[in-house]
Design a protein around this motif. Structure first.
Motif, short mmCIF file in Angstrom:
data_model
loop_
_atom_site.label_atom_id
_atom_site.label_comp_id
_atom_site.label_asym_id
_atom_site.label_seq_id
_atom_site.Cartn_x
_atom_site.Cartn_y
_atom_site.Cartn_z
N GLN A 478 8.13 3.39 15.31
CA GLN A 478 9.44 3.09 15.89
C GLN A 478 10.29 2.24 14.95
OE1 GLN A 478 10.55 4.28 18.71
NE2 GLN A 478 12.46 3.15 18.90
N GLN A 479 9.69 1.18 14.43
CA GLN A 479 10.40 0.27 13.52
C GLN A 479 9.44 -0.20 12.43
OE1 GLN A 479 11.23 -2.44 16.75
NE2 GLN A 479 13.43 -2.07 16.65
N VAL A 480 10.00 -0.55 11.27
CA VAL A 480 9.16 -1.04 10.18
C VAL A 480 9.98 -1.96 9.29
CG1 VAL A 480 9.66 1.02 8.79
CG2 VAL A 480 7.65 -0.36 8.25
N MET A 481 9.33 -3.01 8.79
CA MET A 481 9.96 -3.89 7.81
C MET A 481 9.00 -4.12 6.65
SD MET A 481 11.55 -7.74 8.02
CE MET A 481 10.11 -8.59 7.34
N VAL A 482 9.45 -3.74 5.46
CA VAL A 482 8.65 -3.89 4.25
C VAL A 482 8.74 -5.33 3.74
CG1 VAL A 482 8.62 -3.28 1.79
CG2 VAL A 482 8.72 -1.49 3.53
N VAL A 483 7.63 -5.85 3.24
CA VAL A 483 7.56 -7.19 2.64
C VAL A 483 7.07 -7.04 1.21
CG1 VAL A 483 6.51 -9.48 2.77
CG2 VAL A 483 7.05 -8.24 4.88
N ALA A 484 7.78 -7.65 0.25
CA ALA A 484 7.35 -7.54 -1.15
C ALA A 484 7.85 -8.66 -2.04
CB ALA A 484 7.79 -6.19 -1.73
N GLY A 486 8.36 -11.54 -4.22
CA GLY A 486 7.50 -12.60 -4.72
C GLY A 486 6.03 -12.43 -4.39
N LYS A 487 5.67 -11.27 -3.85
CA LYS A 487 4.28 -11.02 -3.45
C LYS A 487 3.59 -10.12 -4.49
CE LYS A 487 5.00 -13.08 0.56
NZ LYS A 487 4.39 -14.38 0.86
N PRO A 488 2.27 -10.15 -4.54
CA PRO A 488 1.56 -9.33 -5.53
C PRO A 488 1.57 -7.84 -5.24
CG PRO A 488 0.01 -10.54 -4.15
CD PRO A 488 1.37 -11.07 -3.83
N TYR A 489 1.78 -7.46 -3.98
CA TYR A 489 1.82 -6.05 -3.60
C TYR A 489 2.66 -5.88 -2.33
CZ TYR A 489 -2.16 -7.87 -0.92
OH TYR A 489 -2.97 -8.64 -0.12
N VAL A 490 2.93 -4.64 -1.97
CA VAL A 490 3.81 -4.33 -0.83
C VAL A 490 3.00 -4.27 0.47
CG1 VAL A 490 5.46 -2.66 0.12
CG2 VAL A 490 5.31 -2.98 -2.35
N THR A 491 3.53 -4.92 1.49
CA THR A 491 2.93 -4.85 2.83
C THR A 491 4.03 -4.49 3.83
OG1 THR A 491 3.32 -7.21 3.22
CG2 THR A 491 1.19 -6.58 2.25
N ALA A 492 3.67 -4.38 5.11
CA ALA A 492 4.69 -4.02 6.11
C ALA A 492 4.32 -4.51 7.50
CB ALA A 492 4.87 -2.51 6.14
N LEU A 493 5.36 -4.81 8.27
CA LEU A 493 5.23 -5.05 9.70
C LEU A 493 5.67 -3.77 10.38
CD1 LEU A 493 6.92 -8.59 9.99
CD2 LEU A 493 4.48 -8.08 9.76
N ILE A 494 4.81 -3.21 11.21
CA ILE A 494 5.09 -1.91 11.83
C ILE A 494 5.05 -2.01 13.35
CG2 ILE A 494 4.21 0.45 12.15
CD1 ILE A 494 3.26 0.35 9.25
N VAL A 495 6.12 -1.51 13.98
CA VAL A 495 6.16 -1.41 15.44
C VAL A 495 5.89 0.05 15.80
CG1 VAL A 495 7.57 -1.65 17.51
CG2 VAL A 495 7.84 -3.28 15.62
N PRO A 496 4.79 0.32 16.49
CA PRO A 496 4.49 1.71 16.86
C PRO A 496 5.49 2.26 17.87
CG PRO A 496 2.54 0.29 17.05
CD PRO A 496 3.73 -0.61 16.91
N ASN A 497 5.56 3.58 17.94
CA ASN A 497 6.25 4.25 19.04
C ASN A 497 5.21 4.29 20.17
OD1 ASN A 497 7.25 6.14 20.90
ND2 ASN A 497 8.36 7.23 19.31
N LEU A 550 0.25 -4.11 12.79
CA LEU A 550 0.86 -3.39 13.92
C LEU A 550 1.29 -4.42 14.95
CD1 LEU A 550 -1.69 -0.45 14.27
CD2 LEU A 550 0.61 -0.33 13.29
N LEU A 551 2.58 -4.45 15.26
CA LEU A 551 3.11 -5.44 16.19
C LEU A 551 3.14 -4.88 17.62
CD1 LEU A 551 6.09 -6.82 14.07
CD2 LEU A 551 3.77 -7.75 14.27
N PRO A 552 2.86 -5.71 18.62
CA PRO A 552 2.75 -5.22 20.00
C PRO A 552 4.07 -5.07 20.75
CG PRO A 552 2.17 -7.54 19.90
CD PRO A 552 2.43 -7.11 18.49
N LYS A 553 5.20 -5.41 20.12
CA LYS A 553 6.49 -5.25 20.80
C LYS A 553 7.59 -4.98 19.79
CE LYS A 553 7.30 -10.24 21.05
NZ LYS A 553 7.64 -11.36 21.93
N ASP A 554 8.67 -4.36 20.29
CA ASP A 554 9.80 -3.98 19.45
C ASP A 554 10.54 -5.20 18.91
OD1 ASP A 554 9.13 -1.45 20.24
OD2 ASP A 554 10.97 -1.04 21.34
N PHE A 555 11.21 -5.03 17.77
CA PHE A 555 12.20 -6.00 17.33
C PHE A 555 13.38 -5.89 18.29
CE2 PHE A 555 10.51 -4.93 12.88
CZ PHE A 555 9.58 -5.96 12.92
#
Length: 586
Positions: A478-484, A486-497, A550-555
């Motif tokens: 449903q929603q996603v925010m990429v984090v990178a 100053g970090k050593p690699y790419v990660t993400a916060l993901i809100v499922p549908n 995986l986040l349990p609620k929408d932004f």
């Protein structure tokens, strides 16, 4: 030059033809151009009676409705300035807009908005009147009235106040993904030039026979400009107040035109793919893929402006009758022109809609440019781009690949912010968009928001939007925010549908307790890992997501995590989920 002059012209030209449509008491109703003019003029005279004068500010804090556009046009007709406020704004955000613009009156749409403005009136000396669009709103504050009450005895005659091209028509506050919202001053000339540029660019045929559905918030420049353009050109506009009813409304209203954001098309595309995957009917699947093949060839020739062979026309006609028509029926059956903006959209989604015979007209613009700067022409457009300049728009690429523009649709400036104006305009008058891009062969390609460009600790640059866009092409996300940064690699916060995921739990052998607990299950994590791996396969290694949460609620908008236009406020989300993000780097 007053942009509202078209009301008088169209009312004389069309008289009984429907101007707008809306839902009242669970029934869809129309009013004629003659009645539309009458109501706008009565509203304008009511505002004058309340003491609203030329260049005073009138705020509108409401969901889409007939009253919204009537108040907007009435305000501009008397030479006053409209200040749209997102219906989803909280009291503090609304207070800022009203106080900064020094609005003298505000029209509200519901009881919650009225109550917020009643409190704001105590804190803001300039706010003198609250007008409630709905009769059901309970009035508690002094100088409050209902919309119908103030116009019922108002005169029907009005002399529209003349305006110069450079006079302000509206102040639109940016949704503020970072920092304080800024009041964008759009002039009467900005609107007029933008409208004429569109008609010249697209060369619409029988535009007065079109019906547009106002689905996106009118407080945003995209829907506001498009709706005013439609009315300016004599088309009918139907207003949808409750966006949750979009599916039913499309089938009922059957619009021919409608602007939307990429997420709208992504959801439709993902739902079709999901249904196809679940189907066990091999005959239907074969028919679908055969139809797609015919549609792809047909759409590609049409895109290139080439003639279509008779045999292909016949086969595409069969594909349309047996497959595409059923999909298009869900969209009302008549949609043919769908402007799309606000964020990037994947080329495969545009190609798919072209294939089924519903063309998405991709464009690029900002609040500061009265929406459209570039868009797809009718033919010879390039997938993956933002199209070509329209009207007087001039484009060049500046430092850090920033897109710089000039043109008659570019704003007058930010309201009461001279220092900000100095930052965004070069000495020779070019407006700095804050977006990075490539301008080649008169075609613009957006590469990123400069402010959002991320650099890993290894020195690699990451474009978050392109990664996020790929991921939200999945119906599971449903929603996603990429984090990178100053970090050593790419990660993400993901809100499922959650609706789609819940249907998969039985097959995974997972029981739903609470989403917070269920999302910790290794099988669900692996499901998403597989989806991410497949979707990001074309990317370079350093761009791929190594870990995710995986986040349990929408932004949510009301929590300040996303803007009213659904853009993620990265700093807010980064701060709120700091612990979750930190856990991804251990």
């Amino acid at each position: 030059m007053n942009i509202s002059n078209f009301i008088e012209i169209n009312a004389e030209k069309f008289v009984t033809k429907p101007a707008i449509g809306f839902k009242k008491y669970d029934e869809w109703k129309d009013i004629s151009w003659q009645m539309f003019r009458r109501t706008i003029y009565k509203t304008a005279n009511a505002l004058k009676k309340l003491g609203i004068k030329e260049n005073d500010r009138v705020a509108i804090y409401a969901d889409n409705s007939a009253e919204w556009i009537i108040m907007d046009l009435a305000t501009m007709a008397i030479g006053a300035i409209t200040v749209p406020i997102y219906a989803t704004n909280n009291k503090e955000q609304t207070l800022y807009c009203i106080k900064d613009s020094e609005a003298k009156a505000v029209m509200v749409g519901n009881q919650e908005q009225y109550d917020a403005c009643a409190e704001i009136m105590q804190e803001c000396e300039t706010l003198e009147h609250i007008i409630a669009a709905k009769k059901s709103t309970v009035l508690r504050a002094k100088n409050s009235c209902h919309f119908e009450t103030i116009i019922v005895k108002s005169p029907e005659d009005l002399e529209i106040v003349p305006k110069e091209e450079d006079d302000i028509a509206t102040i639109i506050y940016t949704s503020g993904t970072s920092g304080t919202p800024k009041g964008v001053m759009i002039t009467h000339g900005n609107f007029a030039n933008a409208f004429e540029a569109h008609f010249e660019f697209f060369k619409f045929k029988n535009f007065t026979e079109e019906t547009s559905l106002a689905f996106l918030p009118l407080s945003h420049i995209f829907e506001r400009s498009w709706t005013l353009l439609c009315l300016y050109g004599g088309a009918k506009v139907v207003f949808l107040e409750n966006t949750k009813l979009i599916a039913h409304t499309l089938e009922k209203v059957k619009p021919t035109m409608m602007c939307a954001v990429p997420r709208f098309y992504q959801k439709i595309y993902c739902a079709i793919q999901e249904n196809l995957e679940k189907s066990n009917n091999t005959t239907k699947k074969r028919l679908f893929y055969w139809a797609l093949k015919q549609g792809e060839i047909y759409a590609e020739l049409k895109r290139q402006g080439k003639s279509i062979p008779l045999g292909l026309r016949f086969r595409n006609g069969i594909a349309n009758a047996l497959v595409f028509k059923k999909i298009k029926k869900k969209l009302g059956g008549n949609l043919w022109f769908m402007p799309c903006g606000g964020a990037s959209i994947s080329p495969e989604i545009i190609k798919f809609f072209d294939t089924i015979g519903v063309h998405i007209t991709v464009g690029y613009g900002l609040t500061e440019t009265t929406a459209t700067l570039t868009c797809f022409p009718n033919t010879h457009y390039e997938y993956g781009t933002a199209g070509v300049p329209i009207g007087s728009t001039q484009i060049k690429i500046g430092e850090n690949n920033e897109i710089l523009v000039k043109g008659k649709s570019v704003m007058k400036g930010y309201y009461k912010m001279p220092e900000e104006n100095e930052k965004v305009f070069t000495r020779d008058g070019w407006f700095k968009t804050g977006d990075a891009g490539i301008f080649k062969n008169n075609t613009l390609t957006i590469t990123d928001r400069i402010k959002d460009l991320m650099k890993t600790s290894n020195g690699k640059y990451i474009i978050p939007q392109s990664i996020e866009n790929l991921l939200t092409n999945s119906n599971l996300i449903q929603q996603v925010m990429v984090v990178a940064e100053g970090k050593p690699y790419v990660t993400a916060l993901i809100v499922p549908n959650f609706e789609v995921l819940e249907k998969k739990l039985n097959a995974l052998g997972v029981k739903l307790t609470s989403w917070k607990e269920t999302l910790k299950n290794e099988k669900i994590y692996q499901l998403y890992q597989d989806v991410i791996t497949e979707l990001l396969n074309p990317l370079s290694g350093y761009e791929k997501i190594k870990k995710f949460v995986l986040l349990p609620k929408d932004f949510e908008i009301h929590l300040g995590e996303i803007t009213p236009t659904l853009k993620i406020r990265r700093q807010v989300v980064m701060s709120k989920y700091a612990n979750e993000i930190e856990s991804l780097y251990f």
